[in-house]
Enzyme design. Structure first.
Site, mmCIF file in Angstrom:
data_model
loop_
_atom_site.group_PDB
_atom_site.id
_atom_site.type_symbol
_atom_site.label_atom_id
_atom_site.label_comp_id
_atom_site.label_asym_id
_atom_site.label_seq_id
_atom_site.Cartn_x
_atom_site.Cartn_y
_atom_site.Cartn_z
ATOM 1 N N ASP A 139 -2.544 1.410 -7.042
ATOM 2 C CA ASP A 139 -1.183 1.373 -6.633
ATOM 3 C C ASP A 139 -0.260 0.687 -7.798
ATOM 4 O O ASP A 139 0.746 1.431 -8.146
ATOM 5 C CB ASP A 139 -0.808 0.323 -5.207
ATOM 6 C CG ASP A 139 -1.547 0.769 -4.148
ATOM 7 O OD1 ASP A 139 -0.877 1.408 -3.406
ATOM 8 O OD2 ASP A 139 -2.664 0.636 -4.220
ATOM 9 N N GLU A 191 1.838 5.257 -0.194
ATOM 10 C CA GLU A 191 1.505 6.545 -0.058
ATOM 11 C C GLU A 191 2.495 7.256 -0.603
ATOM 12 O O GLU A 191 3.571 7.182 -1.155
ATOM 13 C CB GLU A 191 1.620 6.862 1.579
ATOM 14 C CG GLU A 191 0.951 6.273 2.576
ATOM 15 C CD GLU A 191 -0.529 6.262 2.116
ATOM 16 O OE1 GLU A 191 -1.060 7.281 1.653
ATOM 17 O OE2 GLU A 191 -1.104 5.197 2.609
ATOM 18 N N HIS A 205 -4.408 5.852 6.094
ATOM 19 C CA HIS A 205 -3.527 6.222 5.139
ATOM 20 C C HIS A 205 -2.200 6.472 5.529
ATOM 21 O O HIS A 205 -1.286 7.232 4.897
ATOM 22 C CB HIS A 205 -4.000 7.765 4.597
ATOM 23 C CG HIS A 205 -5.174 7.967 4.087
ATOM 24 N ND1 HIS A 205 -5.452 7.285 2.766
ATOM 25 C CD2 HIS A 205 -6.494 8.416 4.692
ATOM 26 C CE1 HIS A 205 -7.013 7.478 2.611
ATOM 27 N NE2 HIS A 205 -7.262 8.291 3.658
ATOM 28 N N ASP A 208 0.794 -1.318 0.113
ATOM 29 C CA ASP A 208 0.242 0.179 -0.044
ATOM 30 C C ASP A 208 1.088 1.123 -0.031
ATOM 31 O O ASP A 208 1.621 1.559 1.008
ATOM 32 C CB ASP A 208 -0.786 -0.058 1.285
ATOM 33 C CG ASP A 208 -2.222 1.017 1.139
ATOM 34 O OD1 ASP A 208 -3.056 0.801 0.619
ATOM 35 O OD2 ASP A 208 -1.709 2.136 1.407
ATOM 36 N N ASP A 254 -2.042 0.431 6.725
ATOM 37 C CA ASP A 254 -2.936 -0.107 5.844
ATOM 38 C C ASP A 254 -2.668 -1.439 5.449
ATOM 39 O O ASP A 254 -3.474 -2.260 5.166
ATOM 40 C CB ASP A 254 -2.981 0.812 4.674
ATOM 41 C CG ASP A 254 -3.895 2.297 4.850
ATOM 42 O OD1 ASP A 254 -4.449 2.317 5.943
ATOM 43 O OD2 ASP A 254 -3.824 3.085 3.880
#
Length: 266
Positions: free
Chosen positions: A178, A81, A236, A79, A241
């Site tokens: 992603d 960011e 987030h 995941d 996550d």
């Protein structure tokens, strides 16, 4: 404890299952079973399993410690960011790169890869980005570039035996962004190749909708709510996550769900 009284204790456990709180049932079963001779358990385990299943507890007693085999040896939960703002900045750049290696047999986390990444096009994080992700400027300053992080991912994959052709693994993400948009888009911008193992994945939202019959509009929050799970950590946060994704996968697997690739071949 005699066999007769042991049988009686088991009978009380499974006949009262419908009224017993589901979250306490495994503890009660363990406590009762610890008092019984092996012969009693051997003769009655299948009966108890059928009774528990008939009372709506999903998996049988045996499935509390095991579940149907998955198609993959390992699931690689990922995941990202990325840099962001309102209105959105372009290009976006990955600033957190976490991967959890999930054993496909036990659905337990076996290894973690986690690095922060130095953005180069927009090196200064926006207040919106920090507020959303919890990532502050000091966490990315001086960190490796995306190219360097991808090299370390490859080293980690090799160390974990994930590059062995006989080992089946697949990435898992919450959505297609992603690996369909973010990583290939940034790699194209920087002139970097995308490793083949990033080109197939499981979209957890699709898997959840197949298993539960409803689409999780709010992503992880809806999936946790639908499965009566507590949200782990901060929304987030990439690594948090990933932990939520892993927890949701484990819960669905225990319910008998078999995960399949959802992405289309590149």
């Amino acid at each position: 404890v005699s066999d007769a009284s042991g049988c009686s204790m088991i009978a009380r456990l499974h006949t009262g299952a419908a009224k017993f709180p589901q979250n306490l049932l495994p503890r009660a079963r363990q406590a009762v079973c610890s008092l019984l001779p092996p012969g009693v358990l051997k003769g009655y385990s299948s009966i108890v399993s059928r009774k528990l299943a008939s009372h709506g507890f999903g998996a049988s007693m045996a499935a509390m410690s095991s579940f149907p085999p998955q198609r993959y040896h390992y699931f690689l939960v990922l995941d990202f960011e990325a840099t962001c703002d309102k209105p959105q900045i372009h290009p976006q750049e990955i600033i957190e790169f976490p991967i959890l290696k999930l054993n496909g047999r036990t659905m337990e986390i076996e290894s973690t890869f986690h690095m922060y990444v130095q953005p180069v096009v927009h090196p200064q994080l926006t207040p919106f980005c920090t507020e959303l992700t919890g990532i502050i400027q000091g966490m990315v300053d001086g960190q490796p570039s995306l190219q360097q992080v991808l090299e370390r991912v490859d080293e980690w994959m090799a160390k974990e035996g994930l590059l062995d052709p006989s080992v089946k693994s697949i990435f898992v993400t919450c959505g297609d962004w992603d690996l369909k948009v973010m990583l290939p888009g940034q790699c194209q911008y920087l002139g970097l190749p995308v490793a083949d193992y990033f080109k197939q994945w499981i979209n957890l939202k699709k898997a959840y909708s197949f298993a539960m019959g409803s689409w999780p509009k709010n992503g992880l929050l809806d999936m946790n709510k639908g499965l009566n799970l507590q949200h782990i950590g901060r929304p987030h946060s990439g690594i948090d996550d990933c932990k939520n994704i892993a927890n949701i996968m484990k819960t669905l697997a225990h319910r008998g769900f078999i995960f399949k690739q959802t992405s289309k071949p590149f």
